[in-house]
Enzyme design. Structure first.
Site, PDB file in Angstrom:
ATOM      1  N   PHE A  87       0.848  -1.192   0.000  1.00 17.11           N
ATOM      2  CA  PHE A  87       0.000   0.000   0.000  1.00 17.11           C
ATOM      3  C   PHE A  87       0.880   1.237   0.000  1.00 17.11           C
ATOM      4  CE2 PHE A  87      -4.517   1.142   0.728  1.00 17.11           C
ATOM      5  CZ  PHE A  87      -5.099   0.005   0.200  1.00 17.11           C
ATOM      6  N   GLN A 137      -7.715  14.977   2.870  1.00 19.72           N
ATOM      7  CA  GLN A 137      -7.057  14.057   1.945  1.00 19.72           C
ATOM      8  C   GLN A 137      -7.821  13.968   0.630  1.00 19.72           C
ATOM      9  OE1 GLN A 137      -6.456   9.539   2.628  1.00 19.72           O
ATOM     10  NE2 GLN A 137      -4.441  10.488   2.591  1.00 19.72           N
ATOM     11  N   HIS A 153      -7.898  11.745  -2.508  1.00 19.43           N
ATOM     12  CA  HIS A 153      -7.399  10.453  -2.972  1.00 19.43           C
ATOM     13  C   HIS A 153      -7.046  10.575  -4.446  1.00 19.43           C
ATOM     14  CE1 HIS A 153      -7.211   6.211  -3.938  1.00 19.43           C
ATOM     15  NE2 HIS A 153      -7.313   5.903  -2.665  1.00 19.43           N
ATOM     16  N   LEU A 175     -14.491   5.989  -5.485  1.00 27.86           N
ATOM     17  CA  LEU A 175     -13.115   5.555  -5.278  1.00 27.86           C
ATOM     18  C   LEU A 175     -12.734   4.348  -6.124  1.00 27.86           C
ATOM     19  CD1 LEU A 175     -10.739   6.221  -3.358  1.00 27.86           C
ATOM     20  CD2 LEU A 175     -11.417   4.192  -2.091  1.00 27.86           C
ATOM     21  N   GLU A 183      -6.700   2.199  -3.673  1.00 27.42           N
ATOM     22  CA  GLU A 183      -5.249   2.154  -3.807  1.00 27.42           C
ATOM     23  C   GLU A 183      -4.760   0.713  -3.972  1.00 27.42           C
ATOM     24  OE1 GLU A 183      -3.275   5.096  -1.366  1.00 27.42           O
ATOM     25  OE2 GLU A 183      -1.969   3.512  -0.671  1.00 27.42           O
ATOM     26  N   ARG A 215      -0.477   9.484  -0.659  1.00 27.88           N
ATOM     27  CA  ARG A 215      -1.571  10.058  -1.446  1.00 27.88           C
ATOM     28  C   ARG A 215      -1.402  11.542  -1.738  1.00 27.88           C
ATOM     29  NH1 ARG A 215      -6.456   6.711   1.516  1.00 27.88           N
ATOM     30  NH2 ARG A 215      -5.872   4.754   0.532  1.00 27.88           N
ATOM     31  N   HIS A 254     -11.550  12.740  -0.001  1.00 27.84           N
ATOM     32  CA  HIS A 254     -11.662  11.368   0.493  1.00 27.84           C
ATOM     33  C   HIS A 254     -11.696  11.240   2.004  1.00 27.84           C
ATOM     34  CE1 HIS A 254     -11.207   7.039   0.423  1.00 27.84           C
ATOM     35  NE2 HIS A 254     -10.064   7.088   1.070  1.00 27.84           N
ATOM     36  N   ARG A 311      -2.722  10.996   5.808  1.00 27.59           N
ATOM     37  CA  ARG A 311      -2.928   9.613   6.253  1.00 27.59           C
ATOM     38  C   ARG A 311      -2.401   8.630   5.220  1.00 27.59           C
ATOM     39  NH1 ARG A 311      -6.955   5.548   5.269  1.00 27.59           N
ATOM     40  NH2 ARG A 311      -8.326   6.887   4.045  1.00 27.59           N
TER      41      ARG A 311
HETATM   42  C1  FAD Z   1     -14.812   4.491  -0.630  1.00 28.79           C
HETATM   43  C2  FAD Z   1     -13.922   4.441   0.568  1.00 28.79           C
HETATM   44  C3  FAD Z   1     -12.983   3.435   0.693  1.00 28.79           C
HETATM   45  C4  FAD Z   1     -12.146   3.389   1.818  1.00 28.79           C
HETATM   46  N1  FAD Z   1     -11.229   2.387   1.904  1.00 28.79           N
HETATM   47  C5  FAD Z   1     -10.440   2.321   3.006  1.00 28.79           C
HETATM   48  C6  FAD Z   1      -9.510   1.253   3.157  1.00 28.79           C
HETATM   49  O1  FAD Z   1      -9.418   0.361   2.333  1.00 28.79           O
HETATM   50  N2  FAD Z   1      -8.728   1.249   4.259  1.00 28.79           N
HETATM   51  C7  FAD Z   1      -8.820   2.201   5.225  1.00 28.79           C
HETATM   52  O2  FAD Z   1      -8.087   2.124   6.206  1.00 28.79           O
HETATM   53  N3  FAD Z   1      -9.708   3.219   5.108  1.00 28.79           N
HETATM   54  C8  FAD Z   1     -10.523   3.281   4.036  1.00 28.79           C
HETATM   55  N4  FAD Z   1     -11.423   4.311   3.931  1.00 28.79           N
HETATM   56  C9  FAD Z   1     -11.628   5.213   5.079  1.00 28.79           C
HETATM   57  C10 FAD Z   1     -12.455   4.507   6.140  1.00 28.79           C
HETATM   58  O3  FAD Z   1     -13.366   3.629   5.534  1.00 28.79           O
HETATM   59  C11 FAD Z   1     -13.243   5.467   7.020  1.00 28.79           C
HETATM   60  O4  FAD Z   1     -12.393   6.458   7.506  1.00 28.79           O
HETATM   61  C12 FAD Z   1     -13.867   4.746   8.202  1.00 28.79           C
HETATM   62  O5  FAD Z   1     -14.588   3.617   7.786  1.00 28.79           O
HETATM   63  C13 FAD Z   1     -14.761   5.672   9.011  1.00 28.79           C
HETATM   64  O6  FAD Z   1     -15.472   4.924   9.970  1.00 28.79           O
HETATM   65  P1  FAD Z   1     -16.279   5.646  11.122  1.00 28.79           P
HETATM   66  O7  FAD Z   1     -16.805   4.565  12.000  1.00 28.79           O
HETATM   67  O8  FAD Z   1     -15.452   6.699  11.732  1.00 28.79           O
HETATM   68  O9  FAD Z   1     -17.480   6.395  10.373  1.00 28.79           O
HETATM   69  P2  FAD Z   1     -18.564   5.901   9.278  1.00 28.79           P
HETATM   70  O10 FAD Z   1     -18.378   4.510   8.865  1.00 28.79           O
HETATM   71  O11 FAD Z   1     -18.596   6.962   8.245  1.00 28.79           O
HETATM   72  O12 FAD Z   1     -19.918   5.941  10.114  1.00 28.79           O
HETATM   73  C14 FAD Z   1     -20.513   7.152  10.532  1.00 28.79           C
HETATM   74  C15 FAD Z   1     -21.804   6.825  11.242  1.00 28.79           C
HETATM   75  O13 FAD Z   1     -22.314   8.001  11.861  1.00 28.79           O
HETATM   76  C16 FAD Z   1     -23.697   8.111  11.600  1.00 28.79           C
HETATM   77  N5  FAD Z   1     -24.047   9.533  11.661  1.00 28.79           N
HETATM   78  C17 FAD Z   1     -23.387  10.586  11.125  1.00 28.79           C
HETATM   79  N6  FAD Z   1     -24.034  11.736  11.405  1.00 28.79           N
HETATM   80  C18 FAD Z   1     -25.129  11.403  12.139  1.00 28.79           C
HETATM   81  C19 FAD Z   1     -26.200  12.135  12.724  1.00 28.79           C
HETATM   82  N7  FAD Z   1     -26.320  13.458  12.594  1.00 28.79           N
HETATM   83  N8  FAD Z   1     -27.148  11.443  13.399  1.00 28.79           N
HETATM   84  C20 FAD Z   1     -27.096  10.101  13.520  1.00 28.79           C
HETATM   85  N9  FAD Z   1     -26.093   9.366  12.991  1.00 28.79           N
HETATM   86  C21 FAD Z   1     -25.131  10.011  12.312  1.00 28.79           C
HETATM   87  C22 FAD Z   1     -23.868   7.482  10.223  1.00 28.79           C
HETATM   88  O14 FAD Z   1     -25.205   7.081  10.021  1.00 28.79           O
HETATM   89  C23 FAD Z   1     -22.909   6.290  10.353  1.00 28.79           C
HETATM   90  O15 FAD Z   1     -23.560   5.224  10.998  1.00 28.79           O
HETATM   91  C24 FAD Z   1     -12.261   4.370   2.821  1.00 28.79           C
HETATM   92  C25 FAD Z   1     -13.207   5.376   2.695  1.00 28.79           C
HETATM   93  C26 FAD Z   1     -14.007   5.428   1.578  1.00 28.79           C
HETATM   94  C27 FAD Z   1     -14.986   6.570   1.469  1.00 28.79           C
END
Ligand code: FAD
Length: 575
Positions: free
Chosen positions: A118, A231, A233, A243, A246, A277, A348, A389
């Site tokens: 990666f 970031q 991407h 996306l 990577e 990135r 991203h 990151r």
């Molecule tokens: C397409 C994509 C691919 C990625 N691939 C990778 C990867 O391969 N490896 C890696 O390390 N990282 C990757 N990332 C980054 C990583 O996936 C995210 O940073 C991480 O999953 C975020 O998780 P989280 O639990 O912080 O938030 P999220 O999974 O975004 O969850 C947020 C939660 O908060 C809730 N929420 C938000 N606002 C409110 C509100 N006002 N009221 C009630 N609920 C609310 C939403 O409903 C959701 O349940 C990727 C990101 C993307 C976009």
């Protein structure tokens, strides 16, 4: 009024992992998760490429120290090194724990968990489940929550954090299904609300990534840390922005300009396509600016470059990165076995966020903590990513710091009572706010204003920045705030009114956007993802420090906080 010992906003990886840890340590704690989506629709489910840990399954010379060094160098030395040490030391353990929960990681011939290359990582240490890693992880975690009887409020929108004198007491939430507004009283509130990709017009993030938790905290008086570091991407599929992981380059794909040349040799000769990135996104943007981008009809001078997989062959493409192949095929009609994919940088990830210590407790200022408030995941800034990151470190942060935060909540909640507050006034205010939005007689459509705002952020605070351009952006933001008062809604129903939710989200997008721009305006250096055309060098004497931006309606006050160094001395960053 509802009551829970602990209420977690967010059903993504960070929120779910924290909830599970609290329940494992003390099943009698009453834990609830509230999410505006179904938890399995959180953006975590879309994570593709993988999760980093020095398991040494492929590369016996790897170590947590090497992982820590790559992370700190990748961060352009802005990461807090104590937090990075925890991240990288605990990484192998959280992966094994996920495996025991039932997460189906891809395998090597000998049956061990497979690990791929990666960007910015010097060893093959990224564990994966093909290119659907987030999907595999989140499904198992949500299953486990059901087993542990965590209460889940799905499709409830949190409107407000109740924080009085630095003490978190509960929240105000709105039921999307029927418009009911409820106050929740809690001993502990945790934010796990994810990122803010929708602040920009082109993003890899889902529609729900509107920075709600960041904005809620900022409005409640909590500073946001390092928000200038956005970031981009390198490989968002053109023109949609979704996306292309990577992992595609990790498996060997090339970046090609209009001359058919692998231009990364001009920018990061030792790492080529697997440079970090920030460097790769700048390289692509420079190629496009220099006229070496490509048009859809193949002519030079266009808005994208090519991601070329053809030499990898059908079998490898279909077994290692089937989802990326499918995305390009479905969304832009490109069969990547035979044709290169059109890509360009896309917003991203949020390196900054709600400032927390390594136990997940939210800071009220540089030297003071809040009571009863915790955060983890993408919305939080414990600063393991600093100014940039590395790929596959974010899923890792969600599970390592989700688990740690869960652990510290389980301990903290033992000595904590419910707080008193005037719930009726919060309820009345929330009702007034909803009623105000539903009955507003404005002249501007919501969607139009959101598009203008997103376009403005992308134009004024993108991959490259300068004082003049950002000043123009800040001036426009004041105009957009005026316009928000003239917005009207087409849908005035109280049942499943998604336009009403979007109106509240737009307010969050605007608060977060203003904080990003203001923080970026004040950082007069180039570091990691923050690249200024008027201050092209990193400036450690003046800016080796974290930004803390305090929001208020009157304006944003920018202060700074020191960086935790210790393991690695800041050096020039070369690849
Ligand atoms: C397409 C994509 C691919 C990625 N691939 C990778 C990867 O391969 N490896 C890696 O390390 N990282 C990757 N990332 C980054 C990583 O996936 C995210 O940073 C991480 O999953 C975020 O998780 P989280 O639990 O912080 O938030 P999220 O999974 O975004 O969850 C947020 C939660 O908060 C809730 N929420 C938000 N606002 C409110 C509100 N006002 N009221 C009630 N609920 C609310 C939403 O409903 C959701 O349940 C990727 C990101 C993307 C976009």
């Amino acid at each position: 009024m509802l009551e829970h010992d602990v209420i977690i906003i967010g059903g993504g990886l960070a929120g779910c992992r924290a909830a599970l840890e609290i329940k494992r340590l003390n099943p009698s704690v009453d834990v609830a998760i509230v999410a505006k989506t179904h938890p399995i629709r959180s953006h975590s489910v879309a994570a593709q490429g993988g999760i980093a840990a020095s398991l040494k399954n492929v590369d016996p010379n790897d170590s947590w120290e090497a992982h820590a060094f790559d992370t700190v160098k990748g961060s352009d030395y802005l990461a807090d090194q104590d937090a990075v040490a925890i991240l990288t030391q605990e990484a192998p353990d959280v992966i094994i724990d996920l495996e025991h929960m039932g997460v189906l990681f891809s395998r090597l011939e000998d049956g061990k968990i497979a690990q791929r290359a990666f960007g910015g990582h010097t060893h093959n240490r990224t564990c994966y489940a093909a290119d659907k890693t987030g999907h595999a992880m989140l499904h198992e975690l949500v299953n486990n929550l059901r087993r542990h009887e965590v209460k889940i409020y799905q499709e409830w929108y949190v409107m407000q954090l109740i924080l009085e004198d630095g003490d978190a007491k509960g929240l105000v939430m709105y039921h999307i299904e029927d418009g009911e507004i409820v106050i929740v009283r809690a001993k502990v509130v945790m934010c796990a609300t994810g990122g803010y990709g929708r602040v920009f017009n082109t993003t890899s993030n889902d529609y729900a990534s509107t920075g709600d938790g960041l904005s809620m905290c900022a409005i409640a008086g909590i500073p946001l840390e390092d928000m200038e570091f956005v970031q981009f991407h390198p490989t968002g599929l053109y023109p949609v922005g979704v996306l292309i992981s990577e992992a595609v380059r990790g498996e060997g794909a090339y970046l090609i300009n209009s001359e058919g040349r692998r231009f990364m040799e001009d920018y990061a000769p030792s790492r080529m396509e697997l440079a970090p990135r920030d460097i790769t996104s700048r390289a692509i943007t420079r190629e496009i600016r220099a006229g070496r981008g490509i048009h859809l009809d193949g002519r030079p001078g266009g808005p994208f470059i090519y991601l070329d997989l053809r030499h990898m062959g059908q079998e490898k493409i279909m077994s290692r990165i089937p989802f990326c192949w499918e995305e390009a095929h479905r969304l832009v009609g490109v069969d990547a076995v035979y044709e290169p994919m059109p890509v360009r940088p896309t917003a991203h990830y949020c390196m900054g966020g709600i400032p927390v210590n390594t136990d997940g407790r939210v800071r009220l200022s540089g030297d003071k903590l809040t009571e009863g408030l915790f955060a983890a995941g993408e919305c939080a800034c414990v600063s393991v990513h600093g100014a940039n990151r590395l790929g596959s470190n974010s899923l890792l942060e969600c599970v390592v710091y989700g688990r740690r935060t869960g652990r510290s909540i389980a301990e903290y909640v033992k000595n904590r009572k419910f707080s008193e507050f005037d719930s009726q006034s919060y309820l009345d205010n929330a009702k007034q706010r909803i009623q105000g939005l539903l009955t507003k007689k404005g002249t501007i459509r919501l969607g139009a204003l959101r598009q203008q705002f997103q376009d403005s952020m992308s134009e004024h605070c993108g991959v490259f920045r300068s004082e003049e351009v950002m000043q123009a952006g800040l001036t426009q933001i004041q105009e957009f705030k005026e316009k928000y008062n003239q917005v009207y809604l087409d849908d005035t129903d109280s049942c499943w009114n998604t336009e009403l939710i979007e109106a509240m989200e737009l307010q969050n997008i605007m608060v977060v956007g203003e904080i990003i721009l203001t923080s970026a305006f004040n950082r007069k250096e180039s570091r990691g993802a923050h690249s200024r055309e008027d201050y092209t060098q990193r400036d450690d004497p003046n800016f080796l420090k974290h930004t803390l931006a305090y929001y208020s309606v009157a304006g944003i006050d920018v202060q700074y906080m020191s960086v935790a160094l210790g393991m690695f001395e800041p050096k020039e960053r070369k690849y």
